[in-house]
Design an enzyme around this catalytic site. Structure first.
Site, PDB file in Angstrom:
ATOM      1  CE1 TYR A 196      -3.678   2.509   0.595  1.00  0.00           C
ATOM      2  CE2 TYR A 196      -2.482   3.206   2.550  1.00  0.00           C
ATOM      3  CZ  TYR A 196      -3.499   3.395   1.637  1.00  0.00           C
ATOM      4  OH  TYR A 196      -4.343   4.481   1.762  1.00  0.00           O
ATOM      5  CE  LYS A 215       1.827   4.570   8.324  1.00  0.00           C
ATOM      6  NZ  LYS A 215       0.452   4.438   8.731  1.00  0.00           N
ATOM      7  CG  ASP A 219       5.931   3.798   0.851  1.00  0.00           C
ATOM      8  OD1 ASP A 219       6.205   4.469   1.871  1.00  0.00           O
ATOM      9  OD2 ASP A 219       4.771   3.691   0.405  1.00  0.00           O
TER      10      ASP A 219
HETATM   11  C1  LIG Z   1       3.943   2.153   3.240  1.00  0.00           C
HETATM   12  C2  LIG Z   1       2.907   3.236   3.225  1.00  0.00           C
HETATM   13  N1  LIG Z   1       2.944   4.163   2.251  1.00  0.00           N
HETATM   14  C3  LIG Z   1       2.050   5.163   2.207  1.00  0.00           C
HETATM   15  C4  LIG Z   1       1.049   5.270   3.134  1.00  0.00           C
HETATM   16  C5  LIG Z   1       0.062   6.384   3.056  1.00  0.00           C
HETATM   17  O1  LIG Z   1       0.278   7.294   4.094  1.00  0.00           O
HETATM   18  P1  LIG Z   1      -0.913   8.257   4.586  1.00  0.00           P
HETATM   19  O2  LIG Z   1      -1.925   7.387   5.238  1.00  0.00           O
HETATM   20  O3  LIG Z   1      -0.231   9.200   5.532  1.00  0.00           O
HETATM   21  O4  LIG Z   1      -1.430   8.945   3.359  1.00  0.00           O
HETATM   22  C6  LIG Z   1       0.977   4.323   4.157  1.00  0.00           C
HETATM   23  C7  LIG Z   1      -0.107   4.401   5.163  1.00  0.00           C
HETATM   24  O5  LIG Z   1      -0.319   3.527   5.958  1.00  0.00           O
HETATM   25  C8  LIG Z   1       1.921   3.288   4.213  1.00  0.00           C
HETATM   26  O6  LIG Z   1       1.903   2.351   5.172  1.00  0.00           O
END
Ligand SMILES: Cc1ncc(COP(=O)(O)O)c(C=O)c1O
Length: 435
Positions: free
Chosen positions: A144, A271, A239
């Protein structure tokens, strides 16, 4: 446990907010029952509106690495807020935070701040396409990267929890340049590069997959991605929104990239770097990052980007993220993870306990999970029974079988004992339910 307050608020919420929530997994649709309305947190505990206390193993899905309401973060945030909350102009806090990130991740020269992980990845993808002059983005099933259109294809997290293959409203055009491969499938990646290597702008991967449950990269997988992208003139976007500054002082890359001798071209963070306030970032070399406006011509902007209060919170949080904290996180994750696994085994519940650094989760399947197809074979009904039993005993864990669990530095020995005692009862409940 009296949860009448949460029930009343959740009924009321559904009159004004779709499903009563601001983000889908919070609604408990996959596990049943009523989401708790938390109104207070301190250290390792959160308290719902009815006054019930829970050991928190969600940590706002990652940001609360120090636990709740840490005094140092409160002090820095309050000090900043007294002088206003936002100027929409450059400020020292974002510079200090950028410098701290770059000290921790020497692979990067520049950081651009945004307000969510979604935006960070969206920006990284745009930048990768601009820098390479190519369109194709490769992602992995079950990973994700936020809810940006082009990446909402076989995404994990909430999409997996709700059992949606893809989201309506995302057009073919928006995903036609996204190729989805199975996670940890080295042969699949090699084959794609052999066939279409010159079209690929970027491979986008979670540093360790943690949005289909905890599924670590196979030995050499991230390194292979780094080598193939480099050989074909594509970029690797790592990511680290989930893993960044959680797995080590420099994230997953800081622990494993340095050990295994590989680097990415762009890194995304979120985060932990906001410490609970909306803040995220994309980082990389000056050569690529300086293509962002106004240094370069790739457009990206945000009214609240680099917000001084969020940056103060992030900086204060990172100041407390020292070697001792990472040792504590690893220890607590091991104590809780292996203790729960033992309780499940003792009760005779088939499961796979998986770790990705100090992130971990339990798949209710006897077989180890290394990709999304395998993750989907788990018995989510058993997870629901386990989850609800833990919650009713004052242990809050992610309300989905497809999410990783998060420990904080505030967890105490007595919290561990409480969680493990609850897990014995919860494991027995799984057997009794006969799911
Ligand atoms: C690996 C990863 N990338 C991107 C995101 C998206 O972040 P946000 O919820 O702050 O938009 C998340 C959210 O859980 C994530 O775990």
């Amino acid at each position: 446990m009296d949860i009448s307050g949460s029930i009343a608020w959740h009924e009321r919420a559904q009159q004004s907010i779709p499903g009563g929530v601001s983000s889908p997994v919070r609604a408990f649709r996959a596990v049943g029952g009523t989401p708790r309305y938390f109104v207070r947190g301190t250290g390792s505990k959160v308290f719902d509106i009815d006054g019930n206390e829970y050991v928190d193993l969600v940590g706002s899905w990652g940001p609360m690495i120090l636990g709740h309401a840490h005094p140092h973060v409160i002090e820095q945030v309050q000090r900043t807020m007294r002088d206003s909350f936002s100027f929409g102009a450059p400020g020292p806090n974002e510079v200090l935070l950028a410098e701290e990130i770059l000290r921790r991740v020497p692979a990067c020269d520049r950081v651009r701040f945004v307000s969510s992980g979604t935006e960070a990845v969206m920006t990284a993808v745009r930048l990768a396409r601009a820098a390479t002059g190519r369109d194709l983005i490769v992602k992995f099933a079950g990973c994700y990267h936020g809810h940006t259109d082009a990446l909402l294809v076989q995404a994990g997290s909430g999409v997996a929890t709700l059992g949606l293959p893809n989201s309506p409203g995302v057009t073919k055009g928006q995903t036609q340049d996204t190729v989805v491969l199975e996670y940890n499938d080295e042969a699949g990646v090699r084959e794609l590069f052999a066939q279409r290597g010159s079209e690929i702008a970027a491979v986008l991967t979670e540093a360790a997959a943690a949005n289909m449950g905890a599924v670590p990269p196979a030995a050499g997988f991230n390194r292979l991605l780094s080598e193939l992208t480099q050989a074909h003139g594509a970029l690797l976007v790592l990511d680290e929104v989930m893993t960044g500054f959680r797995i080590s002082r420099a994230g997953w890359w800081g622990k494993y990239g340095t050990q295994e001798n590989w680097q990415a071209d762009l890194y995304t963070y979120g985060k932990v770097i906001g410490g609970g306030f909306p803040l995220a970032a994309v980082a990389g070399s000056a050569r690529i990052m300086d293509q962002l406006a106004p240094a370069g011509s790739v457009y990206q902007a945000g009214t609240l980007s680099g917000n001084p209060v969020a940056a103060a919170s992030g900086l204060a949080t990172l100041e407390m993220c020292d070697a001792e904290l990472y040792q504590t996180l690893d220890l607590r994750a091991a104590q809780i993870g292996s203790g729960i696994s033992a309780a499940l085994s003792q009760a005779g519940v088939a499961h796979s306990f998986q770790t990705a650094g100090n992130l971990f989760s339990f798949f209710f399947t006897p077989n180890p999970v290394s990709n999304y197809v395998q993750a989907q074979r788990q018995n989510t009904k058993q997870f629901s029974v386990f989850f609800n039993s833990l919650l009713s005993q004052g242990v809050s864990v992610p309300p989905s079988a497809y999410e990783a669990w998060f420990v904080s530095g505030a967890i105490t020995d007595s919290d561990v004992e409480r969680v493990l005692a609850a897990s014995v009862v919860a494991a027995e409940a799984v057997i009794a339910a006969g799911e």
